[in-house]
Structure formats: structure tokens, C-alpha cells
Scaffold this active site. Structure first.
Site, PDB file in Angstrom:
ATOM      1  CB  THR A   1      -0.883   0.060   1.255  1.00  0.00           C
ATOM      2  OG1 THR A   1      -0.045   0.292   2.410  1.00  0.00           O
ATOM      3  CG2 THR A   1      -1.679  -1.217   1.445  1.00  0.00           C
ATOM      4  CG  ASP A   2       1.149   6.006  -0.905  1.00  0.00           C
ATOM      5  OD1 ASP A   2       2.084   6.146  -0.097  1.00  0.00           O
ATOM      6  OD2 ASP A   2       0.908   6.822  -1.804  1.00  0.00           O
ATOM      7  CD1 TRP A   3       4.664   5.568   5.125  1.00  0.00           C
ATOM      8  CD2 TRP A   3       4.453   4.278   3.335  1.00  0.00           C
ATOM      9  NE1 TRP A   3       5.805   4.801   5.019  1.00  0.00           N
ATOM     10  CE2 TRP A   3       5.701   3.996   3.932  1.00  0.00           C
ATOM     11  CE3 TRP A   3       4.106   3.558   2.188  1.00  0.00           C
ATOM     12  CZ2 TRP A   3       6.589   3.044   3.429  1.00  0.00           C
ATOM     13  CZ3 TRP A   3       4.989   2.605   1.683  1.00  0.00           C
ATOM     14  CH2 TRP A   3       6.207   2.361   2.301  1.00  0.00           C
ATOM     15  CD1 TRP A   4      -0.968   4.556   8.708  1.00  0.00           C
ATOM     16  CD2 TRP A   4       0.204   6.150   7.684  1.00  0.00           C
ATOM     17  NE1 TRP A   4       0.131   4.835   9.496  1.00  0.00           N
ATOM     18  CE2 TRP A   4       0.864   5.820   8.896  1.00  0.00           C
ATOM     19  CE3 TRP A   4       0.755   7.150   6.876  1.00  0.00           C
ATOM     20  CZ2 TRP A   4       2.041   6.431   9.308  1.00  0.00           C
ATOM     21  CZ3 TRP A   4       1.929   7.760   7.272  1.00  0.00           C
ATOM     22  CH2 TRP A   4       2.562   7.409   8.472  1.00  0.00           C
TER      23      TRP A   4
END
Length: 808
Positions: A729-732
């Protein structure tokens, strides 16, 4: 309903707080750039410059006296703002420093006035997502300018624009348009000086119609050139480097871009232009609206481009065009040869020009020539039928008719060089309906003119697709004392411990750790200082089993760490060079720098399509064209991954074409436009460079967040393209539950969709700060939750990546 909305808003607000990056402190570490990287960064910065106009002003001669106007000669924009730009460069060469380094005769009064003024008026760089789009210019009096003109015969005017993550460029003065002070500067300077050169220090293209309003002799896009900016631009201005960059986007009035009415909305955008993005639209429907065409860029010399042969290679199913490029001018230089095709309109309708291939020559001295061969697959000209018009729904097809080829140095002036005839329709590849439109809308088609039709609706059963492809579970054995280094490679024999044996001994909790980053989140003490997160062996029990910690860091304009690292030109400068060999060599040395700094995974390249020129993150991305995007990204990835144990992460998969409300925004795209435009570059990258990782984007695609998008990641990326690596994923991410499986939420929903890693692993604040949210293990024990086999499959992908350290 209001209570649900308040809860959703709170979740989104918490996520936004998490996404805001913490500034990495600058430290004196004594680290610098290697001589090789210094040379490559300068070379790439120069080759990325695009010369749009030159009425004999350039190159500058040593005897010329020049006056330099514009504050960014000192306050230069070296790179865009955000996670992709915050590289701790060991030095930065401004434009004025670069000019001084070349021993040019610079008007001292103008220079000293700007130096004094910029020191008193230090620009405010704002804060996350609230960065300036430009710096206010120094006011100029008529006398100041005319006095300078009496001392110098040539003026250089430099205009700057920033770029940044999580905010757009604006359809306003100081962003897309010139400010009043910039216009005043151009007006006064162009009236007073006989020779005027404008340098554009920008993250991406801006409005260019002012060129015709003022008496300007030369215009150069210098982009944002990284730490060697001033030297690289000066090399071009003085002729040490002959400009050979080409536009990777079409330049026009903003309102003439087909996406201009469907961009920037908070909830969703309908991609009404469909496959007619950039030059595909302008060359088909609006040729007279173009200011500078795709692929355009001037040189100080002249080139003769001659087609030698056009061959149809029946055995390999390819087209081969042989070309001789001769330098017919007086300066050494390079040229980019571009091959386009025009497919028969058929039942589907097509753009009148599409890029098939390109090649850049070597450096040619006056009188020298280079022989090039441009080769591409005939099947690459296929169109995607998402409606079944041809009788082959969800398939790539070549429609019967004449395919015409055009060769030149930009899309507009490319000349016809031959044809290929296809007597009957050919079905190239039968695929499956994936990522269908949930909310149909009108899209552009070419049916003897610009018309509209409604996008096809979804028909596939996603639940059945998922259930029919669930992996088998491996019976759990409990801890057997196996170490990862004891697991043999896939081709080993002699009673080897298999990766399945190793995974069978892992507990549910250990499996869960392998599907996410560490509890440390960003700036983990387990990785290089300033890292974006670590994964794999982040917990003691896994470390005891020999699982290493893998460290990630931001890109793409270098390595974002606390340590000093090389700051490279921005993405559009990379692509404008059209020099894949130079990019690969540069990124090979960046990979070596990563090894030296103690990190393994570079979160780059960014490769989303320039759908709209106002997208705030276009500076990180490459082009409006998927072929350019895919090939430049492939060179980037190949270079990085030539280093053993070092990996690249193409991002953001997919359709992250605006920054406004990027966490919740829905990109609504037809399957045809998705396949032919927005995914094609990623597909090229996968098949040409085999990246070890992929990163999903924040946005939704046709109603589904991409970190929960089974069709995108499992059906297309893995099954159709054959991707074997890890998807993160991208961050969060934002919490959601699978509509098909009520017991599969958040991390379980993500893993079921084929996304292996939740990064960075835990929240910075709130209930789950420093720990897992528990959703994966909870679903694992639910009656209709995620299966053990799915979690084990993800763990195996991560462990197989870790194992490479034992065998390479």
C-alpha cells in the site's frame, strides 16, 4: 446517516494526520555525491532541457555580456515538495552559480541587486500541502532595466514554479499563468534588450501563450534539475551541451485540454475523454489548438532523418523501421526519432496518431550519422474492446484495414513512411472484465468526428471470481526450529526444507507481521535513519527464525533519508531526455548509493499519466503518453535493480491523476481507457524490467480503493501480466469492509485483494499507535473470514524476497 458521516470524516481526518510527513532533520554526516553520480546528474539535467524557441540567441558566446533577471536565479526550485522531493542533497548549484562557474560575463549591478533583495526577502516555503506555487518577484523600474540594457546585450529571464504532493497546480496567476510582476518583468526586459532568453524552472508545463505577447528570442524548459541544476542549465545555454530534450506533454490553452471540465472534483471525476488523452485528443479533434506539440524540442544543429527500410517481420510479428540520422549542422548533438502509427477507425474508433517506438541517437559531430532500428510488435497496435462491438468483448483486437506509419521528431511533423494491411480482424488476447464502471457516464468516441457514447456497465461476479481462485492452506505444524537461511532455493533437492515447510511452522501472529510494516511505522530504529518504514523480520520471533529486516525509503528524485544523498532532476526532466541508457546508468549508481546508506527498497518511480496539466504530482511522473511512461520507468527500475539486494517500487497503481481529496476521490474510467492509457505504462514496466515491488494508490478506481482492488492487483497485475513480486500500500489506508464478504475487513480485505504489505505498519497516533489493528487475525478466525492459505500466500511472497539474500 449523519453519525456514519461523522465517523467516516473522523477516520479520514486521522488518516490525513498520519499521511502528513515529518520533516527529516538535516545533519552533518560528511557524506557527499560520488564523482560518477555528480557527472550523471549534471548530464541528465542537461539532456532533459527542452528548447522551444531560438532565434539565434543561443548558445551564448563567452564574449556576450548578460544580465540575469528573476529571483529564482538565487532561490531556485531544485525539485518538487513532498515525499518525493525532500532529499538531503550535499550541495545545490543555483542558476547564478552555474553561470558564474562557466566564467560568463554577468552584469554585476543586476546580480548584486537581486542578491541583496533575495537575502532581505527570504521566501516562505510553507508547510505540508500548503507550499507556495511561486516566489514573489523583485519589483523592477524602467531605469533599472534600461540601464542594464546599456551595459549588456543579452538578458536571461528565469521564471520559477514549484510543484508538490497533496495539492494541485492552480488555474491562477503564479501557477498556470504568469503573475503581474512576471509579466511586467518580461515586458520591460523585452522592450529594453535586443536579445532575450527565458528559462522556465518549473515542475511541469505552464501556460505558454505569453511567448507571442512579448519580444522573446529563446525559451528553454529547464524543469527542476536537482542538485546540479545551475551547472546543467548553463551547459545548455553555452552550447557545452546541445539541447536534445523533447516535450512529453502537449502544450495548449488549459480550457482546450479534454479533461479540463472533469478534473479536481472532490468526490469523483468521470474520465470523459476516454483514450483521447493529450496528443491523442489534439491530433484527432483539435489540431489548431496546439501551441507546442508532443515530442517537440529544438536543437542548435540540424538533423536529416531518412527512412531506409520498413519491414514487416512475419515470423516475429513485428514492424522494423531502419533510419539514418545525419548531423547536417554546425554543432555536435543528439536527436530523438519518433515512430507513430494510425490504425483504421473500424468499429471502435481510434486516435489518428499513437506513439509506437522512439530512439535517441548517440552524440553526433557535424557530418556524422547514426543508424537506428525502431522495432515494435504488431499486436501493440491493438485496441481494447470493452463493449463487444467487434464480437470480442474484453479483448484486445486488431481491426481490419490499413495501418499507416509516420516517422519524425515530433507528433505533428512526422511524415508518412509506409503502411501495413490487415485483411481480417484479429483477436490478439482475450482477457476478462476487470475494474468495470459502476456508475456509467458519457465518453468521447471517434466516429468520423467527436461524438459521445455511454460506457459499458459491469457484468462480472467478483465474489465468484475470488472464491474460485483461493489458494490452498498449508497445515500448521507449530515451531519446528527452521531458519529461513535453511530453506533451499526452488530448484534444490536432497530432502530440502521448502518455503512451505518454513511457513507451516509460523503462528497466526507471525504470519500477520509478515503482511505489514513494523510497529515502529515511519523512521523505524530498525532501519537507516530517516527511513519510511521497515518490514519482514521486524519482530523478535521472526528475527530468531532468520527473517531479515527490509528497509524502505522515499524517492523518486533520489534517496530520502537523514543522510545526505544525491538529488536528481525531477520525473518530467528524466522523461524529456528520452535517454533510457542514461537513466539506467544514473539509477544504477543511485542503487549503489542506497547500499552505501543501508537501505534496500526505493519507493519509485512514480509513473501515473499526465491526464491534466494541473495535477500537483505531475513533476514526479513522466508523460501524457503510456509508451514513454513505461519505457522511462523500465530504464529507472532496471538501473536500480542491477544492484544485488536493491529494489524499485513503481507507483501509484493506478489512476492517481489528481491530488485533490486523493484519499477518497474516485477515478471513474472505462475499461478501454484503463487498459490502453492508464495501465499500459505499468504493464510495459512489468514486462520489460520485472520490478520487485508495486505500490497501490490512495484513490478509488471505479468505486473501489486500489488497496482493496482484487481486479486491479490479482486479476490484471498478477494473472494477466505475470507479476511475481510484492504489492504494498501507499502509507496508511482507510478502513472498509468487502461488499462481497462481510467478515473480511481492513487488513483482511487488503490481503484477500492481493496486496501483500500494509505500510508503514501502524498508525502514528490513536488507538493503534505502535501496534497492529488486529483485523487480519480476527477475520482469520471468523466463520466466513479470510483463509489461512491467503495469509500464507502473502507471507511466502515476502519471505521469498527475503531469501534472495541467501542465494544471490
Amino acid at each position: 446517516m449523519n453519525a456514519i458521516k461523522r465517523t467516516t470524516d473522523k477516520i479520514i481526518a486521522n488518516l490525513i494526520n498520519n499521511v502528513v510527513q515529518i520533516t527529516i532533520p538535516d545533519v552533518e554526516d560528511g557524506l557527499g555525491t560520488t564523482p560518477e553520480l555528480q557527472k550523471l546528474a549534471r548530464e541528465l539535467g542537461g539532456e532533459g532541457c527542452v528548447l522551444l524557441k531560438n532565434d539565434g540567441v543561443l548558445p551564448l558566446s563567452p564574449s556576450q555580456s548578460i544580465a540575469v533577471f528573476g529571483r529564482v536565479q538565487y532561490n531556485y526550485f531544485y525539485v518538487g515538495y513532498g515525499s518525493g522531493g525532500e532529499v538531503k542533497a550535499p550541495y545545490r548549484v543555483s542558476l547564478i552559480e552555474g553561470l558564474e562557474n562557466a566564467d560568463l560575463t554577468i552584469d554585476e549591478e543586476v546580480k548584486s541587486q537581486y542578491k541583496e533583495w533575495t537575502e532581505k526577502n527570504v521566501p516562505n516555503d510553507g508547510y505540508w500541502a500548503h507550499w507556495p506555487t511561486n516566489y514573489e518577484e523583485m519589483p523592477l523600474s524602467d531605469k533599472f532595466v534600461t540601464d542594464a540594457a546599456s551595459r549588456s546585450d543579452t538578458a536571461i529571464v528565469v521564471i520559477g514554479r514549484s510543484a508538490g504532493e497533496e495539492r494541485e497546480n492552480k488555474l491562477a496567476k503564479g501557477s498556470w499563468y504568469l503573475t503581474n510582476k512576471e509579466r511586467d518583468m518580461l515586458s520591460k526586459v523585452s522592450k529594453a534588450f535586443q536579445k532575450v532568453c527565458v528559462i522556465l524552472n518549473t515542475g511541469t508545463i505552464i501556460d505558454m501563450h505569453w511567448v507571442k505577447e512579448f519580444s522573446i528570442d529563446a525559451v528553454l524548459y529547464a524543469w527542476q534539475g536537482g542538485q546540479e541544476s545551475g551547472n546543467a542549465v548553463t551547459d545548455v545555454l553555452t552550447g557545452k551541451v546541445n539541447p536534445s530534450g523533447k516535450l512529453t506533454d502537449t502544450i495548449a490553452f488549459y480550457e482546450d485540454y479534454p479533461s479540463s471540465k472533469d478534473f479536481g472534483a472532490k468526490d469523483y471525476n468521470n474520465y470523459t475523454e476516454d483514450i483521447y488523452v493529450g496528443y491523442r485528443y489534439f491530433e484527432t479533434f483539435a489540431r489548431d489548438k496546439v501551441t507546442y506539440p508532443f515530442g517537440f524540442g529544438l536543437s542548435y544543429t540540424e538533423f536529416d532523418v531518412k527512412t531506409e527500410t520498413l519491414e514487416i517481420l512475419e515470423e516475429t510479428g513485428q514492424i522494423k523501421v531502419a533510419v539514418t540520422v545525419a548531423n547536417a549542422g554546425n554543432y555536435a548533438g543528439k536527436e530523438v526519432v519518433q515512430l507513430y502509427y494510425s490504425a483504421p477507425q473500424g468499429l471502435l474508433g481510434k486516435p489518428v496518431r499513437e506513439l509506437a517506438a522512439y530512439k535517441k541517437t548517440r552524440l553526433l559531430q557535424p557530418g556524422e550519422s547514426d543508424f537506428l532500428e525502431l522495432i515494435f510488435d504488431i499486436d501493440d497496435m491493438a485496441s481494447y474492446d470493452d463493449s463487444g462491438k467487434t464480437g470480442y468483448k474484453d479483448a484486445f483486437v486488431l481491426e481490419a484495414g490499413i495501418y499507416e506509419f509516420f516517422l519524425g521528431t515530433d507528433v505533428r511533423t512526422a511524415d508518412s513512411i509506409g503502411t501495413y494491411g490487415l485483411k481480417a480482424l484479429k483477436m490478439v488476447s482475450q482477457l476478462s472484465e476487470a475494474c468495470p464502471v459502476v456508475n456509467p457516464f458519457k465518453r468521447i468516441i471517434n466516429s468520423g468526428g467527436l461524438y459521445y457514447e455511454t460506457t459499458p456497465e459491469a457484468t462480472r461476479n467478483l465474489k465468484e471470481r475470488i472464491l474460485s481462485n483461493l489458494p490452498e492452506s498449508i497445515p500448521q505444524t507449530g515451531d519446528q526450529g527452521y531458519k529461513l537461511q535453511d530453506v533451499k532455493s526452488a530448484n534444490a533437492t536432497d530432502h530440502a526444507i521448502s518455503i512451505q515447510d518454513f511457513v507451516a511452522q509460523l503462528s497466526d501472529e507471525e504470519l500477520e507481521v509478515l503482511t505489514r510494516g513494523s510497529n515502529d511505522a515511519m523512521f523505524s530504529p530498525q532501519g537507516a535513519p530517516g527511513n519510511t518504514g521497515v518490514f519482514a523480520g521486524s519482530e523478535a520471533s521472526l528475527k530468531d527464525k532468520g527473517v531479515p529486516v527490509v528497509c524502505t525509503n522515499d524517492g523518486p528524485s533520489g534517496i530520502r533519508l537523514q543522510a545526505h544523498t544525491t538529488l536528481l532532476p525531477n520525473g518530467i526532466a528524466f522523461a524529456s531526455s528520452f535517454n533510457e541508457d542514461l537513466i539506467a546508468r544514473t539509477m544504477f549508481h543511485i542503487g549503489k548509493e542506497m547500499k552505501d546508506r543501508g537501505t534496500q527498497v526505493l519507493l519509485a518511480p512514480g509513473m501515473n499519466i499526465h491526464r491534466n496539466p494541473l495535477c500537483g504530482r505531475n513533476f514526479e511522473y513522466f508523460s501524457e503518453d503510456p509508451v514513454v511512461t513505461g519505457n522511462i520507468a523500465s530504464a529507472y527500475v532496471k538501473g536500480v535493480q542491477q544492484n544485488e539486494g536493491i529494489s524499485a517500487v513503481p507507483k501509484h497503481f493506478a489512476c492517481n491523476n489528481q491530488e485533490t481529496k486523493r484519499l477518497v476521490h474516485d477515478s471513474r474510467v472505462s475499461p478501454r481507457a484503463l487498459r490502453e492509457i492508464y495501465l499500459k505504462g505499468f504493464e510495459i514496466c512489468v514486462k520489460k524490467s520485472a520490478p520487485d515491488f508495486f505500490m497501490t494508490s490512495y484513490n478509488k478506481l471505479n468505486g473501489v480503493w486500489n488497496y482493496y482492488n482484487y481486479d486491479l492487483v490479482t486479476q490484471i497485475l498478477r494473472k494477466e501480466w505475470g507479476f511475481k513480486g510484492i504489492v504494498m500500500t501507499d502509507w496508511w489506508i482507510i478502513e472498509d469492509t468487502s461488499p462481497e464478504f462481510p467478515d473480511v475487513s481492513l487488513q483482511a480485505y487488503r490481503v484477500r485483494s492481493g496486496i501483500d504489505l500494509f505500510m508503514p505498519g501502524s498508525a502514528k497516533s490513536g488507538k493503534y499507535k505502535g501496534k497492529t489493528d488486529g483485523s487480519l487475525v480476527k477475520s482469520l478466525h471468523a466463520e466466513e473470514g479470510i483463509t489461512l492459505g491467503e495469509v500464507q500466500q502473502t507471507a511466502i511472497r515476502v519471505l521469498e524476497y527475503c531469501m534472495r539474500g541467501y542465494y544471490e
